[in-house]
Scaffold this motif. Structure first.
Motif, PDB file in Angstrom:
ATOM      1  N   ASP A 170       0.824  -1.208   0.000  1.00  0.00           N
ATOM      2  CA  ASP A 170       0.000   0.000   0.000  1.00  0.00           C
ATOM      3  C   ASP A 170       0.861   1.263   0.000  1.00  0.00           C
ATOM      4  O   ASP A 170       0.549   2.234  -0.703  1.00  0.00           O
ATOM      5  N   ILE A 314      -8.214   2.626   0.770  1.00  0.00           N
ATOM      6  CA  ILE A 314      -7.730   1.258   0.553  1.00  0.00           C
ATOM      7  C   ILE A 314      -8.044   0.394   1.769  1.00  0.00           C
ATOM      8  O   ILE A 314      -7.705   0.725   2.904  1.00  0.00           O
ATOM      9  N   ARG A 643      -6.918  -1.129  -5.570  1.00  0.00           N
ATOM     10  CA  ARG A 643      -7.916  -1.823  -4.754  1.00  0.00           C
ATOM     11  C   ARG A 643      -7.329  -3.082  -4.117  1.00  0.00           C
ATOM     12  O   ARG A 643      -6.384  -3.686  -4.643  1.00  0.00           O
TER      13      ARG A 643
END
Length: 826
Positions: A170, A314, A643
């Motif tokens: 991320d 997220i 995603r």
């Protein structure tokens, strides 16, 4: 002298000359070359075509005329201008990143070995002589802002351990640069190598390699260690060199390298606005304390952020924004407070306090959401169960139907003259029934029946029963054939063939069930003459879930139009580099709790339609480090672009045809297409597939990219029924063990047969009641050959989409990093 004639050889080009000087006509000889006559009608010239066209020119000709041809000098000048523009764009981007007007240069520090000290690396980078340092604590995560007026640059350093894989992935999605810290002896361990595999599959931004601990080695071993490390690094980073990070001077050189590097772009984030939260605040709602407004503060990156677009956090889902505030930048490159010579640390605190006070006082509302222009949060289509049903007929339609029935109910009868219509209703026919063609047919059938009765009454009863039930075949010798069948021997032979099939592992082959009729078990399947060319309607027999999804009329043109609007159209909103506060509505309180525990809070703006559900197709290849079998429709964890979600996919072959064969397992040798229900995402986007193990860890099983968003892509499941030749004649054979009842043979009779050795055939007729059948082929069969029948049906994925992904067990904390496959460093 007379009229004597002198001539040259016959067939020559010379003419005959008479003695008196006269000339005679030339006659060609037998050796004259015969040329083909000109065919003027087949190949027309340009003039003839222009005369027929009468001035009309083709579209290509017009476009070529309008296109101005450049000379060689002008071509060189245009090429030099393009090079100059590209160079200026790269320099402008480099100057903008980390400048006073742009967003800070975000650097993600990833240690790739457990012997690396992250605290020591941060201590070297936090040099007071280099610039001002602002520490920032997020629970268990550490980060700091480094402001360097001398280099006219500001950095924001964050860290993530390779064991916490989702955090690393991320943070890498929004990082401008990744700083990899290497061990001087081994480079990276098994956990670091696993982390690199995931980062390479997702897409690496700009990165830099730094080695920590070389100065701690003996002087004689430092050169050898650097040579060995160079060989190790070449396998992953073939064209890159590593820097040292052991002193403050080397840390300064590293900062200059980070500031002057050319930036690499990730396609999925360059077309969207994204933001890493520096601060977050939660305001509970009036009705429910668990849901409220989330205030996220951070620097806008990527594209201009519009308040009417949707925001994806997220790991938590899609949300709407209410407004965007523009507070003062808390980390300006040139602070307004003058530093004190006696206590510079006190001056730094005063600067930070003033920035916070200014942020609270001078908050400007940049934009507020417009309900008419704001994107909707609708993700699914609400299906109408009455859609497509017949409506209730109107009164006119009912009256027309009654008139039609009255006309059909009228019967023409022969009645005496003067009979009224009421009397005619009571008059019956002579036999009490209506006459017609049926009487003549009944008379013929009665005559045949009387003939059979005169021959043998008992045989007539049996034939009548056979005619009524239609369960016994056309062959009269079926009963005699069944008497010769040894059922016990056939059971033993069947068991042997089952074991043989298990050894051969023939794909798609299934056993015909004994307890259920094959025509019932495979009633949804069909036979195809050719899997490649036979037609199959993509709108046929769709499941109920297809009523909930969205589909583009032309996905490629929609994607091209949206990307063109991003490049050309100027949007209103927060510009890139601004420090803003986003007011996100209807956010659960768990998002803030997750942020306070140390997890990063990352938000991406969505393009139009990206919140809607559809069918996503992704091309993936099996990761070589994972050999565990993965069956279709198992729950997997997806990292698709920005995603992260859970879903149960289908696997199919990656071909250019209109039908794609279903694969039961994720194979390791070829690339497959994964089909799943998920929100729309416009490619390009990277795809990573993880599987959650029983111990809570997530293991990488496949990597790839997003192919398309297409619900009409047909995934066809194939079932192969096998039989074995029992008796072989020239081109005929008796096949058994494919079916076990006569009705199944008759049901599947139209389907074509094939054999493993390439023969083609079809079923002629059933034999007996145990599923034996007579088949004809295009050649003679071998006794060791196997007869196959292919059946097909279309399959669809399961609707198991879940945006929430549980946190995995870290590799390092679980103490199982040694269970990873070791990497050969030699």
């Amino acid at each position: 002298m007379g009229n004597r004639k002198r001539s040259i050889w016959p067939g020559s080009s010379a003419v005959s000359v008479h003695a008196n000087g006269g000339m005679a006509a030339h006659r060609s000889g037998p050796l004259k070359q015969q040329n083909k006559p000109h065919k003027g009608g087949r190949h027309r010239g340009r003039g003839s075509a222009q005369r027929d066209g009468k001035g009309r020119l083709a579209l290509k000709t017009l476009s070529k005329k309008l296109k101005k041809e450049l000379s060689r000098v002008d071509q060189r000048h245009r090429a030099s201008q393009l090079r100059k523009q590209k160079k200026e764009a790269v320099l402008a981007e480099k100057r903008q990143l980390g400048s006073k007007d742009g967003s800070p240069h975000q650097v993600l520090v990833v240690p790739l070995h457990n012997r690396i000290s992250l605290t020591e690396a941060f201590r070297l980078l936090q040099d007071r002589d280099t610039g001002t340092v602002h520490l920032n604590e997020w629970g268990s995560s550490h980060g700091f802002m480094l402001l360097c007026p001398r280099l006219k640059h500001r950095w924001f350093f964050t860290s993530a351990r390779p064991g916490d894989l989702h955090t690393v992935l991320d943070m890498a999605k929004v990082a401008d640069t990744i700083l990899f810290l290497l061990d001087p002896l081994e480079g990276w361990d098994s956990t670091g190598d696993y982390c690199l595999s995931c980062l390479f599959a997702q897409g690496l931004p700009t990165y830099t390699l730094a080695v920590q601990g070389v100065s701690g080695l003996p002087p004689k071993k430092q050169i050898d260690a650097r040579k060995k490390l160079s060989k190790v690094v070449e396998k992953r980073f073939p064209d890159d060199k590593f820097l040292l990070l052991d002193t403050h001077q080397e840390a300064g050189m590293l900062l200059r390298q980070l500031a002057n590097q050319k930036q690499r772009h990730l396609a999925f984030r360059d077309r969207r606005a994204y933001l890493l939260a520096h601060a977050a605040d939660f305001v509970p709602g009036e009705e429910n304390n668990l849901v409220g407004t989330l205030k996220i503060s951070g620097y806008v990156r990527g594209q201009t952020l519009n308040v009417n677009s949707l925001l994806h956090i997220i790991g938590h889902g899609d949300f709407q924004m209410k407004q965007i505030d523009a507070p003062m930048d808390p980390f300006p490159l040139h602070p307004r407070v003058i530093k004190s010579w006696k206590d510079p640390g006190m001056a730094m605190e005063i600067c930070a306090m003033d920035a916070v006070a200014d942020m609270e006082e001078d908050v400007k509302v940049l934009m507020k959401a417009d309900p008419d222009k704001q994107e909707s949060l609708q993700t699914e289509v609400i299906p109408d169960p009455m859609e497509g049903e017949q409506t209730w007929p109107t009164e006119e339609e009912l009256s027309e139907a009654n008139d039609f029935l009255k006309e059909r109910s009228k019967v023409v009868k022969k009645v005496p003259k003067g009979t009224s219509s009421y009397q005619a209703e009571w008059i019956l026919d002579e036999d009490g029934e209506s006459g017609g063609e049926g009487d003549e047919y009944d008379d013929i059938e009665q005559e045949d029946f009387m003939e059979e009765e005169s021959q043998d009454e008992s045989s007539e009863k049996e034939e009548e029963e056979e005619y009524e039930t239609m369960t016994i075949g056309e062959s009269v010798r079926d009963d005699l054939y069944d008497e010769k069948v040894d059922e016990e021997a056939e059971e033993k032979m069947l068991e042997k063939y089952k074991q043989e099939r298990m050894e051969e592992m023939f794909p798609d082959e299934v056993d015909t069930p004994r307890d259920v009729a094959a025509r019932i078990r495979f009633q949804k399947y069909r036979g195809l003459k050719s899997f490649r060319t036979s037609p199959w309607d993509p709108k046929e027999n769709l499941p109920q879930d297809y009523a909930r999804i969205f589909q583009f009329q032309n996905f490629t043109s929609t994607r091209r139009r949206i990307f063109k609007e991003i490049e050309e159209k100027e949007l209103e909103g927060a510009e890139v580099g601004w420090y803003v506060t986003l007011h996100v509505s209807e956010v659960p309180v768990s998002v803030v709790e997750h942020f306070k525990r140390g997890a990063p809070l990352i938000a991406f703006s969505l393009l139009p339609h990206e919140q809607k559900m559809s069918v996503l197709n992704m091309v993936v290849s099996r990761h070589p480090g994972n050999t565990e079998p993965v069956k279709a429709k198992e729950e997997l964890i997806f990292h698709c672009g920005f995603r992260r979600f859970r879903a149960s996919p289908l696997f199919s072959q990656h071909t250019a045809a209109d039908k794609h064969k279903f694969q039961r397992f994720l194979t390791a040798d070829v690339a497959l297409v994964v089909t799943v229900y998920a929100p729309i995402t416009f490619p390009p986007a990277s795809v990573l597939l993880f599987k959650q193990n029983s111990n809570g860890m997530h293991s990488l099983i496949a990597t790839g990219y997003l192919l398309s968003v297409d619900p009409d892509r047909m995934v066809i499941k194939r079932v192969v029924l096998s039989g074995h030749p029992f008796k072989i004649f020239t081109k005929m054979a008796v096949v058994r063990y494919m079916f076990f009842s006569r009705e199944d043979v008759l049901w599947f009779k139209p389907v074509e047969l094939r054999t493993k050795w390439g023969r083609r055939g079809h079923i002629k007729e059933p034999l007996g009641t145990h599923g034996h059948m007579k088949c004809s082929f295009d050649g003679k069969l071998k006794s060791q050959d196997t007869v196959l029948m292919n059946l097909y049906k279309r399959v669809f994925p399961k609707w198991t989409y879940d945006p929430y992904v549980p946190e995995p067990v870290p590799w390092v904390k679980s103490g199982i990093s040694s269970a990873l496959p070791e990497v050969d460093m030699e």
